[in-house]
Motif scaffolding. Structure first.
Motif, PDB file in Angstrom:
ATOM      1  N   GLU A  43       0.495  -1.154  -0.271  1.00  0.00           N
ATOM      2  CA  GLU A  43      -0.187   0.130   0.467  1.00  0.00           C
ATOM      3  C   GLU A  43       0.554   1.322  -0.225  1.00  0.00           C
ATOM      4  N   PHE A  44       2.062   1.270   0.854  1.00  0.00           N
ATOM      5  CA  PHE A  44       3.007   2.230   0.653  1.00  0.00           C
ATOM      6  C   PHE A  44       3.641   2.489  -0.666  1.00  0.00           C
ATOM      7  N   THR A  45       3.739   1.359  -1.513  1.00  0.00           N
ATOM      8  CA  THR A  45       5.032   1.169  -2.873  1.00  0.00           C
ATOM      9  C   THR A  45       4.120   1.297  -3.767  1.00  0.00           C
ATOM     10  N   CYS A  46       2.670   1.124  -4.044  1.00  0.00           N
ATOM     11  CA  CYS A  46       2.096   1.019  -5.111  1.00  0.00           C
ATOM     12  C   CYS A  46       1.776   2.001  -5.654  1.00  0.00           C
ATOM     13  N   CYS A  47       2.392   3.299  -5.390  1.00  0.00           N
ATOM     14  CA  CYS A  47       1.185   4.490  -5.600  1.00  0.00           C
ATOM     15  C   CYS A  47       2.967   5.937  -5.733  1.00  0.00           C
ATOM     16  N   LEU A  48       4.205   4.922  -5.160  1.00  0.00           N
ATOM     17  CA  LEU A  48       5.647   5.651  -5.996  1.00  0.00           C
ATOM     18  C   LEU A  48       5.609   5.656  -7.189  1.00  0.00           C
ATOM     19  N   PRO A  49       6.106   7.029  -8.059  1.00  0.00           N
ATOM     20  CA  PRO A  49       6.850   6.889  -9.291  1.00  0.00           C
ATOM     21  C   PRO A  49       7.537   5.637  -9.985  1.00  0.00           C
ATOM     22  N   LYS A  50       7.425   5.452 -10.282  1.00  0.00           N
ATOM     23  CA  LYS A  50       8.298   4.881 -11.615  1.00  0.00           C
ATOM     24  C   LYS A  50       7.920   3.092 -10.320  1.00  0.00           C
ATOM     25  N   TYR A  51       7.309   3.180  -9.672  1.00  0.00           N
ATOM     26  CA  TYR A  51       6.900   1.519  -8.749  1.00  0.00           C
ATOM     27  C   TYR A  51       8.219   0.872  -8.370  1.00  0.00           C
ATOM     28  N   PRO A  52       9.625   1.276  -7.825  1.00  0.00           N
ATOM     29  CA  PRO A  52      10.770   1.080  -8.001  1.00  0.00           C
ATOM     30  C   PRO A  52      10.289  -0.252  -7.025  1.00  0.00           C
ATOM     31  N   LEU A  53       9.132  -0.765  -6.300  1.00  0.00           N
ATOM     32  CA  LEU A  53       9.579  -1.959  -6.061  1.00  0.00           C
ATOM     33  C   LEU A  53       8.173  -3.123  -6.751  1.00  0.00           C
ATOM     34  N   GLY A  54       7.620  -2.645  -7.330  1.00  0.00           N
ATOM     35  CA  GLY A  54       7.482  -3.023  -8.699  1.00  0.00           C
ATOM     36  C   GLY A  54       5.249  -2.137  -7.830  1.00  0.00           C
ATOM     37  N   LYS A  55       5.006  -2.818  -9.365  1.00  0.00           N
ATOM     38  CA  LYS A  55       3.502  -2.408  -9.357  1.00  0.00           C
ATOM     39  C   LYS A  55       1.809  -3.050  -8.708  1.00  0.00           C
ATOM     40  N   GLN A  56       2.374  -4.579  -9.170  1.00  0.00           N
ATOM     41  CA  GLN A  56       1.447  -5.536  -8.572  1.00  0.00           C
ATOM     42  C   GLN A  56       2.041  -6.197  -7.391  1.00  0.00           C
ATOM     43  N   ILE A  57       1.376  -6.479  -6.311  1.00  0.00           N
ATOM     44  CA  ILE A  57       1.446  -6.931  -5.251  1.00  0.00           C
ATOM     45  C   ILE A  57       2.276  -8.336  -5.428  1.00  0.00           C
ATOM     46  N   ARG A  58       2.312  -9.240  -6.164  1.00  0.00           N
ATOM     47  CA  ARG A  58       3.653 -10.807  -6.706  1.00  0.00           C
ATOM     48  C   ARG A  58       4.555 -10.432  -7.279  1.00  0.00           C
ATOM     49  N   GLU A  59       5.067  -9.034  -7.380  1.00  0.00           N
ATOM     50  CA  GLU A  59       5.701  -8.647  -7.704  1.00  0.00           C
ATOM     51  C   GLU A  59       7.362  -8.560  -6.624  1.00  0.00           C
ATOM     52  N   LEU A  60       6.359  -7.321  -5.531  1.00  0.00           N
ATOM     53  CA  LEU A  60       7.078  -7.006  -4.469  1.00  0.00           C
ATOM     54  C   LEU A  60       7.110  -8.974  -3.380  1.00  0.00           C
ATOM     55  N   HIS A  61       5.855  -9.697  -3.196  1.00  0.00           N
ATOM     56  CA  HIS A  61       6.336 -10.534  -3.186  1.00  0.00           C
ATOM     57  C   HIS A  61       7.068 -12.025  -3.379  1.00  0.00           C
ATOM     58  N   CYS A  62       7.787 -11.088  -4.630  1.00  0.00           N
ATOM     59  CA  CYS A  62       8.877 -12.110  -5.720  1.00  0.00           C
ATOM     60  C   CYS A  62      10.037 -11.634  -4.585  1.00  0.00           C
ATOM     61  N   ALA A  63      10.106 -10.517  -4.529  1.00  0.00           N
ATOM     62  CA  ALA A  63      11.361  -9.823  -4.336  1.00  0.00           C
ATOM     63  C   ALA A  63      11.669 -10.094  -3.287  1.00  0.00           C
ATOM     64  N   CYS A  64      10.473  -9.849  -1.436  1.00  0.00           N
ATOM     65  CA  CYS A  64      10.755 -10.125  -0.758  1.00  0.00           C
ATOM     66  C   CYS A  64      11.279 -12.028  -0.055  1.00  0.00           C
ATOM     67  N   MET A  65      10.367 -12.866  -1.710  1.00  0.00           N
ATOM     68  CA  MET A  65      10.694 -14.300  -0.892  1.00  0.00           C
ATOM     69  C   MET A  65      12.398 -14.533  -1.186  1.00  0.00           C
ATOM     70  N   GLU A  66      12.922 -14.041  -2.358  1.00  0.00           N
ATOM     71  CA  GLU A  66      13.918 -14.648  -2.752  1.00  0.00           C
ATOM     72  C   GLU A  66      15.104 -14.193  -1.983  1.00  0.00           C
TER      73      GLU A  66
END
Length: 723
Positions: A428-451
């Motif tokens: 919720e904090f990062t999905c509205c940031l410019p250029k989406y550094p941690l991804g626009k979708q939650i699945r992208e953030l989920h994969c980044a946190c698991m790796e």
């Protein structure tokens, strides 16, 4: 008798009785038998199979309910459109009159998206809903079944008039309909006559009923669904629409166009004179990416199901979705395969169930299963961190191991209960940031946190730099969403976090701009700025600029900026505490499926490599010992296409068919040839010639060779260096 086992040596003719043999007939294998085929412990395998089946049934039911919820809005608007179009038709004095004077046919352009493989599921659900609530006359047509207008009308009448038995016609009327169906070659006039007879029967029966709830079913519309409109021949569609418009005042026909690309395809395929016969209304389904996000949120980012997927496995499934077919149904099938493969390959998957059931099964584990726990890499790392006495007990005592594994399983399930809400809050904090550094979708953030540790990445650092510049209204709205997420969470450890976020919200609401401090800062900063406006030399200008720079560095944060920094720091601490990768947790192998290579090999196969392996080395698939060959020797017992393929690899760009046939004959008859063979016996046999022709035809069908006009008795290679 023809059976050789029942033969008799008697010379005389007669009738003989043979008792059936005592051999048991082979029973058909079930899915559970195939599942247990490669497992050591069949009893343990049956428990794993039943657990996987029950788990997948729960997940499948969840996906079906999710599909209904996503399609509900679309289907409701379609039903409203159909009923509105139906009201335009009235039956007065045995004549049909339509409100539209131009004989327009109501048509719904249903844009379903490019995920063509999912269209069948959506349209099937739509047909069931229409049959249940709108009309009993629904026909679904596909382009491959309707190459011409004749085939289209035949399919239409077969689907509609084949439902006569469901309308409860009298025997005489049923015979008349059958006779008319045989005599007339599917014209629209026969469909109108059939529809009039059906509605007339329903009208006479409805007069005997006092209830008015059946009035809307007296003249139900005839709905024709064209599943894949882009694949239809334009002339077929134009002829069908033109013919249907002639009967628009006699038959309440409604068309539904299944469109994958854009509604503009209607005007590209149909001429203006034909498209003017349609009264088109546009309907848009949920996008496939939004559907995928909802599926991942409901199946993977939840504590309802114990099964988990590693980041690499989820990345494989999403890559197949994004770069191949956009099919959510194929994603769900890949998820199903992951569930089955996990329970088949992981011996401790019996504990991949709900925590209460896992505790019961943990008590009844055998010694071999306890040894499997000791061999897990995460458990071995856990043992290395313990003291010497605990290490001895964990490696020797099964009861002590079970008690310790129970605590570790509870910790693993608690990790999931904390991980998912914090992940959603961070999104919720990062999905509205410019250029989406941690991804626009939650699945992208989920994969980044698991790796890996996400806070060590550059994207995370840049995201938090942007978070330190959020406005007050954006920050308060995001905090409110996080409070709602934590309120719906069942985690007890996050109760203090919830109170802290509510405290932040209260402080933001009570925050009033400290006007005095801001004015003081403004007054303090005016002196250097005013000095810049005065005339001065280079030395004083440089001194004034340095003073201005130092004042900005030593600028004191106001109340809002201090509180915002405190919120960002608190969020960073939450990420570091709860969003650690699952590989750091002991016994994560029990719940997590991490074999991404197996999944990629089955779902994203390379056909070229598989074909080369099958034709070059048939033993890999046939598992016949006689097909083993060393040193590139071609076995004469291999299939003909394999022999021809191996021989064609030794040729250049052009292959002489006669030389190829000679080499094929030499390999096939290698064991039969002797040095004393005469020239007559060396002539090609007709059977071998036919086998060679068949093998060459199969290679041409597979795309390895093609005929060439350069030389009539040659073929050209198409692969591995061919043109």
């Amino acid at each position: 008798m023809d059976d050789t086992r029942c033969a008799t040596s008697s010379v005389s003719k007669g009738c003989f009785v043979f008792k059936p043999s005592n051999k048991k007939r082979k029973t058909s294998l079930t899915t559970a038998d195939y599942f247990n085929a490669g497992l050591k412990d069949v009893e343990d395998g049956s428990v794993r199979f039943e657990t996987s089946q029950s788990l997948w049934q729960e997940m499948k039911l969840e996906t079906e309910q999710l599909q209904e919820e996503l399609n509900k809005k679309l289907f409701d608007s379609l039903i409203e459109f159909l009923r509105k179009s139906q009201s335009e038709f009235q039956r007065e004095k045995n004549e049909w009159s339509c409100r539209t004077k131009s004989s327009e046919i109501p048509a719904a352009a249903l844009v379903l998206g490019v995920n063509v493989t999912d269209h069948d599921v959506t349209l099937k659900s739509l047909s069931e809903i229409l049959l249940a609530s709108v009309t009993p006359y629904v026909a679904s047509l596909q382009s491959k079944e309707c190459p011409g207008i004749k085939q289209l009308l035949q399919k239409l009448l077969v689907q509609l008039m084949g439902q006569v038995a469901d309308v409860e016609l009298d025997s005489d009327e049923e015979k008349q309909v059958q006779v008319s169906q045989r005599r007339k070659r599917c014209p629209m006039a026969s469909l109108c006559g059939w529809y009039h007879s059906i509605t007339k029967t329903n009208l006479t029966r409805s007069k005997k009923r006092t209830s008015s709830s059946f009035q809307h079913l007296l003249f139900p519309p005839v709905v024709v669904i064209l599943k894949d409109m882009e694949c239809f021949t334009p002339k077929v569609l134009q002829d069908f629409i033109t013919i249907s418009s002639l009967y628009s005042q006699e038959l309440p026909l409604i068309l539904l166009f299944g469109i994958a690309t854009s509604p503009m395809i209607i005007h590209r395929m149909l001429s203006h004179s034909v498209s003017s016969l349609l009264c088109i209304e546009l309907f848009q389904s949920v996008s496939c990416t939004q559907h995928l996000g909802t599926v991942i949120n409901k199946l993977l980012l939840t504590t309802q199901f114990p099964f988990r997927m590693s980041g690499k496995v989820l990345q494989v499934l999403t890559n197949i979705f994004l770069y191949h077919d956009f099919s959510v149904q194929n994603f769900i099938k890949g998820l199903q395969f992951s569930v089955v493969e996990h329970f088949y390959s992981q011996a401790l998957s019996v504990l991949c169930c709900h925590l209460s059931e896992a505790k019961k099964r943990l008590k009844s584990l055998s010694h071999n299963q306890c040894e499997n726990i000791r061999q897990l890499p995460s458990f071995m790392s856990y043992v290395d961190l313990q003291d010497s006495d605990s290490q001895i007990k964990l490696l020797t005592s099964d009861s002590f191991l079970k008690d310790e594994a129970k605590i570790l399983l509870e910790d693993l399930h608690a990790y999931h209960e904390n991980y998912i809400p914090v992940l959603k809050c961070l999104h919720e904090f990062t999905c509205c940031l410019p250029k989406y550094p941690l991804g626009k979708q939650i699945r992208e953030l989920h994969c980044a946190c698991m790796e890996k540790n996400v806070w060590e990445s550059e994207e995370y650092m840049s995201a938090f730099e942007l978070l330190r510049m959020l406005a007050k209204d954006e920050l308060m709205a995001t905090l409110q969403k996080c409070v709602e997420i934590l309120n719906s969470s069942s985690s007890k450890q996050l109760s203090n976090t919830l109170k802290k976020l509510e405290e932040f919200l209260a402080r933001f609401e009570c925050l009033e701009g400290s006007v005095s401090s801001e004015e003081h800062l403004k007054d303090g900063n005016t002196s250097p700025r005013k000095a810049l406006q005065k005339r001065t030399n280079l030395y004083h200008l440089q001194k004034t600029l340095l003073e201005l720079k130092e004042s900005r560095r030593s600028k004191k944060l106001n109340n809002f900026e201090a509180l915002r920094l405190e919120v960002v720091t608190f969020l960073d601490s939450l990420v570091r505490d709860y969003l650690v990768p699952p590989e750091t947790k002991t016994l994560h192998e029990i719940l997590y499926f991490s074999s991404a290579s197996t999944l990629r090999r089955h779902l994203n196969a390379a056909p070229r490599t598989a074909l080369h392996m099958a034709l070059n080395n048939p033993y890999c698939y046939l598992k016949n010992e006689v097909l083993k060959s060393d040193g590139g020797v071609i076995s004469n017992l291999a299939p003909d296409i394999c022999i021809a393929y191996r021989l064609h690899l030794e040729c250049g760009r052009l292959i002489n068919l006669y030389d190829w046939l000679e080499a094929f004959t030499t390999v096939v008859t290698a064991t039969e040839r002797t040095d004393s063979d005469s020239m007559a016996s060396r002539q090609v046999d007709e059977v071998i010639h036919a086998r060679f022709i068949r093998a060459v035809s199969e290679l041409e069908l597979l795309g390895f060779i093609k005929p060439t006009k350069l030389k009539t008795d040659h073929v050209a290679r198409l692969t591995w260096g061919g043109c």
